[in-house]
Design a protein around this motif. Structure first.
Motif, PDB file in Angstrom:
ATOM      1  N   LEU A 419       0.812  -1.219   0.000  1.00 21.51           N
ATOM      2  CA  LEU A 419       0.000   0.000   0.000  1.00 21.51           C
ATOM      3  C   LEU A 419       0.845   1.268   0.000  1.00 21.51           C
ATOM      4  N   GLN A 420       0.548   2.156  -0.929  1.00 27.95           N
ATOM      5  CA  GLN A 420       1.073   3.519  -0.888  1.00 27.95           C
ATOM      6  C   GLN A 420       0.186   4.299   0.078  1.00 27.95           C
ATOM      7  N   ILE A 421       0.756   5.271   0.767  1.00 31.91           N
ATOM      8  CA  ILE A 421       0.029   5.889   1.879  1.00 31.91           C
ATOM      9  C   ILE A 421       0.146   7.407   1.854  1.00 31.91           C
ATOM     10  N   SER A 422      -0.909   8.059   2.311  1.00 28.61           N
ATOM     11  CA  SER A 422      -0.909   9.510   2.477  1.00 28.61           C
ATOM     12  C   SER A 422      -1.498   9.833   3.842  1.00 28.61           C
ATOM     13  N   GLY A 423      -0.899  10.813   4.532  1.00 27.82           N
ATOM     14  CA  GLY A 423      -1.402  11.222   5.839  1.00 27.82           C
ATOM     15  C   GLY A 423      -0.825  10.438   6.994  1.00 27.82           C
ATOM     16  N   ALA A 424       0.067   9.528   6.706  1.00 25.45           N
ATOM     17  CA  ALA A 424       0.651   8.696   7.763  1.00 25.45           C
ATOM     18  C   ALA A 424       2.072   8.298   7.386  1.00 25.45           C
ATOM     19  N   THR A 425       2.805   7.840   8.365  1.00 25.86           N
ATOM     20  CA  THR A 425       4.151   7.309   8.158  1.00 25.86           C
ATOM     21  C   THR A 425       4.310   6.052   8.998  1.00 25.86           C
ATOM     22  N   PHE A 426       5.212   5.194   8.579  1.00 28.80           N
ATOM     23  CA  PHE A 426       5.552   4.025   9.405  1.00 28.80           C
ATOM     24  C   PHE A 426       6.886   3.460   8.929  1.00 28.80           C
ATOM     25  N   SER A 427       7.452   2.589   9.730  1.00 27.71           N
ATOM     26  CA  SER A 427       8.688   1.907   9.359  1.00 27.71           C
ATOM     27  C   SER A 427       8.409   0.414   9.251  1.00 27.71           C
ATOM     28  N   ILE A 428       9.254  -0.265   8.504  1.00 25.95           N
ATOM     29  CA  ILE A 428       9.124  -1.710   8.342  1.00 25.95           C
ATOM     30  C   ILE A 428      10.211  -2.378   9.172  1.00 25.95           C
ATOM     31  N   GLU A 429       9.806  -3.158  10.146  1.00 30.71           N
ATOM     32  CA  GLU A 429      10.729  -3.871  11.020  1.00 30.71           C
ATOM     33  C   GLU A 429      10.269  -5.315  11.156  1.00 30.71           C
ATOM     34  N   ASP A 430      11.174  -6.245  10.858  1.00 32.62           N
ATOM     35  CA  ASP A 430      10.841  -7.671  10.920  1.00 32.62           C
ATOM     36  C   ASP A 430       9.594  -7.989  10.106  1.00 32.62           C
ATOM     37  N   LYS A 431       9.497  -7.362   8.925  1.00 33.06           N
ATOM     38  CA  LYS A 431       8.390  -7.581   7.988  1.00 33.06           C
ATOM     39  C   LYS A 431       7.036  -7.196   8.578  1.00 33.06           C
ATOM     40  N   LYS A 437       2.483   6.513  12.540  1.00 33.80           N
ATOM     41  CA  LYS A 437       2.023   7.836  12.947  1.00 33.80           C
ATOM     42  C   LYS A 437       0.988   8.330  11.952  1.00 33.80           C
ATOM     43  N   ILE A 438      -0.081   8.903  12.474  1.00 32.14           N
ATOM     44  CA  ILE A 438      -1.122   9.490  11.640  1.00 32.14           C
ATOM     45  C   ILE A 438      -1.219  10.969  11.971  1.00 32.14           C
ATOM     46  N   GLY A 439      -1.038  11.804  10.972  1.00 24.40           N
ATOM     47  CA  GLY A 439      -1.005  13.241  11.216  1.00 24.40           C
ATOM     48  C   GLY A 439       0.128  13.646  12.126  1.00 24.40           C
ATOM     49  N   GLY A 440       1.207  12.888  12.091  1.00 21.71           N
ATOM     50  CA  GLY A 440       2.380  13.188  12.906  1.00 21.71           C
ATOM     51  C   GLY A 440       2.316  12.678  14.328  1.00 21.71           C
ATOM     52  N   GLU A 441       1.210  12.067  14.722  1.00 17.76           N
ATOM     53  CA  GLU A 441       1.042  11.568  16.091  1.00 17.76           C
ATOM     54  C   GLU A 441       1.010  10.036  16.088  1.00 17.76           C
ATOM     55  N   PRO A 442       1.598   9.406  17.120  1.00 20.61           N
ATOM     56  CA  PRO A 442       1.556   7.939  17.194  1.00 20.61           C
ATOM     57  C   PRO A 442       0.117   7.427  17.149  1.00 20.61           C
ATOM     58  N   VAL A 443      -0.089   6.360  16.402  1.00 23.83           N
ATOM     59  CA  VAL A 443      -1.427   5.807  16.257  1.00 23.83           C
ATOM     60  C   VAL A 443      -1.925   5.277  17.603  1.00 23.83           C
ATOM     61  N   GLU A 444      -3.201   5.489  17.862  1.00 22.56           N
ATOM     62  CA  GLU A 444      -3.815   4.993  19.087  1.00 22.56           C
ATOM     63  C   GLU A 444      -4.687   3.793  18.738  1.00 22.56           C
ATOM     64  N   GLU A 445      -4.476   2.713  19.453  1.00 25.25           N
ATOM     65  CA  GLU A 445      -5.100   1.436  19.120  1.00 25.25           C
ATOM     66  C   GLU A 445      -6.619   1.512  19.047  1.00 25.25           C
ATOM     67  N   ASN A 446      -7.251   2.219  19.978  1.00 22.76           N
ATOM     68  CA  ASN A 446      -8.716   2.241  20.044  1.00 22.76           C
ATOM     69  C   ASN A 446      -9.344   3.477  19.398  1.00 22.76           C
ATOM     70  N   LYS A 447      -8.519   4.396  18.964  1.00 23.52           N
ATOM     71  CA  LYS A 447      -9.045   5.599  18.327  1.00 23.52           C
ATOM     72  C   LYS A 447      -9.506   5.284  16.905  1.00 23.52           C
ATOM     73  N   ARG A 448     -10.579   5.945  16.464  1.00 20.95           N
ATOM     74  CA  ARG A 448     -11.093   5.721  15.124  1.00 20.95           C
ATOM     75  C   ARG A 448     -10.574   6.814  14.178  1.00 20.95           C
ATOM     76  N   TYR A 449     -10.204   6.384  12.982  1.00 12.59           N
ATOM     77  CA  TYR A 449      -9.649   7.291  11.976  1.00 12.59           C
ATOM     78  C   TYR A 449     -10.436   7.131  10.668  1.00 12.59           C
ATOM     79  N   SER A 450     -10.575   8.228   9.938  1.00 14.12           N
ATOM     80  CA  SER A 450     -11.215   8.154   8.619  1.00 14.12           C
ATOM     81  C   SER A 450     -10.172   7.734   7.585  1.00 14.12           C
ATOM     82  N   VAL A 451     -10.562   6.776   6.748  1.00 14.72           N
ATOM     83  CA  VAL A 451      -9.632   6.181   5.780  1.00 14.72           C
ATOM     84  C   VAL A 451     -10.285   6.198   4.394  1.00 14.72           C
TER      85      VAL A 451
END
Length: 506
Positions: A419-431, A437-451
């Protein structure tokens, strides 16, 4: 799928001989050849609408008119030697050019018929314009379209012809061709296009048909015409008994990857987009089939054009006209595309999706992006080549945990599913996806995001079945239209430095 052409019910497959006689040449008692005879198989695959030649700075490749001329030359030369010639197409006629999307595959089938194709197998992208459209195309042409392992779930009837005899010599000796489609097709086209269809195991299906025709001694050569990829074709050669050659499609191989031999069986596939013609020469001596020559022939500028096919291609080109050639913006740099990793082209498309959907993030599968933007003027024609599939943008709400699961699947599967992505960043570690991060903030497990993503993905395409149960809102906007609007608004675009996805290398 309604189809007036003969069908075989799955439960009656062992009575195949009766069906075969309905559309095959007359069958005779086999006799040994008095002397060895010869057959040339010409083949190509994955045309993807590229019926026009592709020319850059007066250097041209491909083009159906040049291919037609090349085919005729070989056929005429073989006729002088009293050799038989067979022309096979390995699937994926549709999706990849403006002409293809504008006329929903009509042009490609007309061209294949004009080329003299003796048979084709269905590819996954031949379902892209919906099942009713595919049904219509099949009935518009005279050449047989094969798929032995695809049937209606309710009626158990095959959707088209499974196999046939293509050549019969005066002695009665014949050549038999079976068409086999990738069992993964529901993940390789929009799943809604193949609802109600079952894609059976190609190996099991092939062996059923091989066992059936083994009783008929007139068959001196058996061909698998497939659209499933080289790795699957290799397994087909390893796991079945009876094929003399496997001619395939799907992988868009490089020119150096044309053929390989598995258990003495040639397994061959040409590069995509009509730029090469495969040529396999066989000697048949009784029941012994020997490959005596193989050649991958480039379809180049120097080749002459067949006037009949050129007229067909030109007519469709004129129908499209110039409405797609107006300049909508300027690329100040190249936007290369790639599968399996972040790319400038992927970032641009994902940004356009997020811009029109107004969501936290946007996700775009790499396989939906078919080519790149080069520095210079951009036209709607070019955007249609980049995004040829009729994929709508959809919106859905997901938790941070669900987004992480999706990204993990994307990373692990790779290739076109990456997947190519916009509005978020991440790293690949151990596949796996880490440090999301979404909008520059660490993702929250239970928070809902519009996709925002494509209906292809939300329907479970590329294996994203975890999204099939989710509620989605369709924007009724094609991805390519979103990109056209985005470029028009920006007017001048430059590829930003990569860095949304980083790979730790572990």
């Amino acid at each position: 799928m309604k189809n007036s052409k003969p069908k075989v019910k799955i439960q009656n497959v062992l009575n195949f001989k009766l069906w075969l006689c309905a559309f095959s040449f007359s069958l005779f008692t086999s006799t040994a050849f008095a002397e060895p005879t010869h057959l040339t198989i010409l083949h190509f695959n994955d045309l993807h609408g590229h019926i026009e030649a592709e020319c850059v700075k007066n250097v041209c490749e491909g083009g159906a008119a040049r291919m037609a001329s090349l085919i005729k030359d070989i056929e005429n030369e073989n006729a002088k030697k009293r050799w038989k010639t067979l022309l096979l197409f390995g699937g994926d006629a549709f999706s990849g050019t403006l002409i293809s999307s504008e006329f929903k595959g009509e042009a490609e089938f007309k061209v294949l018929e004009a080329l003299g194709v003796d048979a084709m197998v269905l590819g996954n992208h031949d379902f892209d314009y919906s099942l009713p459209v595919l049904e219509k195309r099949i009935h518009e042409v005279k050449f047989p379209v094969l798929a032995a392992n695809v049937h209606d779930k309710k009626t158990r009837e095959l959707i088209t012809e499974p196999a046939l005899t293509l050549i019969t010599w005066p002695s009665g000796d014949s050549i038999y061709v079976v068409g086999l489609v990738s069992k993964n097709t529901p993940q390789l086209t929009n799943p809604k296009n193949v609802e109600g269809l079952v894609f059976g195991d190609p190996i099991k299906t092939a062996q059923i048909y091989l066992n059936t025709v083994r009783k008929h001694k007139q068959y001196v050569m058996r061909i698998a015409l497939t659209h499933e990829g080289v790795a699957a074709d290799v397994k087909l050669a390893e796991k079945t008994k009876g094929f003399d050659v496997i001619v395939g499609g799907h992988d868009h191989v490089r020119s150096g990857e044309y053929c390989r031999t598995v258990k003495k069986i040639p397994v061959c596939q040409t590069p995509a987009n009509g730029k090469y013609l495969g040529k396999l020469d066989f000697e048949i001596d009784g029941k012994k089939v020997t490959l005596v020559g193989e050649e991958l022939i480039p379809v180049e500028k120097e080749g002459k054009e067949d006037s009949t096919v050129a007229a067909i291609v030109d007519a469709y080109g004129k129908k499209v006209g110039t409405k797609y050639d107006n300049v909508i913006g300027q690329a100040l740099s190249n936007f290369p595309a790639m599968r399996g990793g972040e790319s400038p082209m992927g970032n641009l498309v994902a940004d356009a999706i997020r811009d029109v959907a107004k969501t936290n993030i946007a996700l775009m599968n790499s396989g939906g992006i078919r080519t790149s933007i080069k520095k210079g003027p951009i036209t709607p024609r070019k955007v249609n080549e980049i995004l040829p599939f009729d994929n709508y943008i959809v919106k859905l709400d997901l938790t941070g945990a669900e987004i992480e699961k999706i990204l993990n699947f994307s990373v692990s599967k790779g290739g076109g599913a990456f997947l190519q992505i916009s509005g978020a960043t991440f790293s690949i570690e151990d596949k796996k996806a880490a440090n999301i991060k979404i909008g520059g903030e660490p993702v929250e497990e239970n928070k809902r995001y519009s996709v925002a993503t494509l209906d292809f993905i939300s329907n479970g395409g590329d294996g994203f079945t975890m999204l099939k149960s989710k509620t989605v809102q369709s924007l009724n906007i094609f991805v390519r239209d979103a990109l056209i609007g985005y470029i028009k608004e920006k007017k001048r675009i430059s590829a930003a430095p990569l860095g949304r996805i980083t790979n730790s290398g572990t």
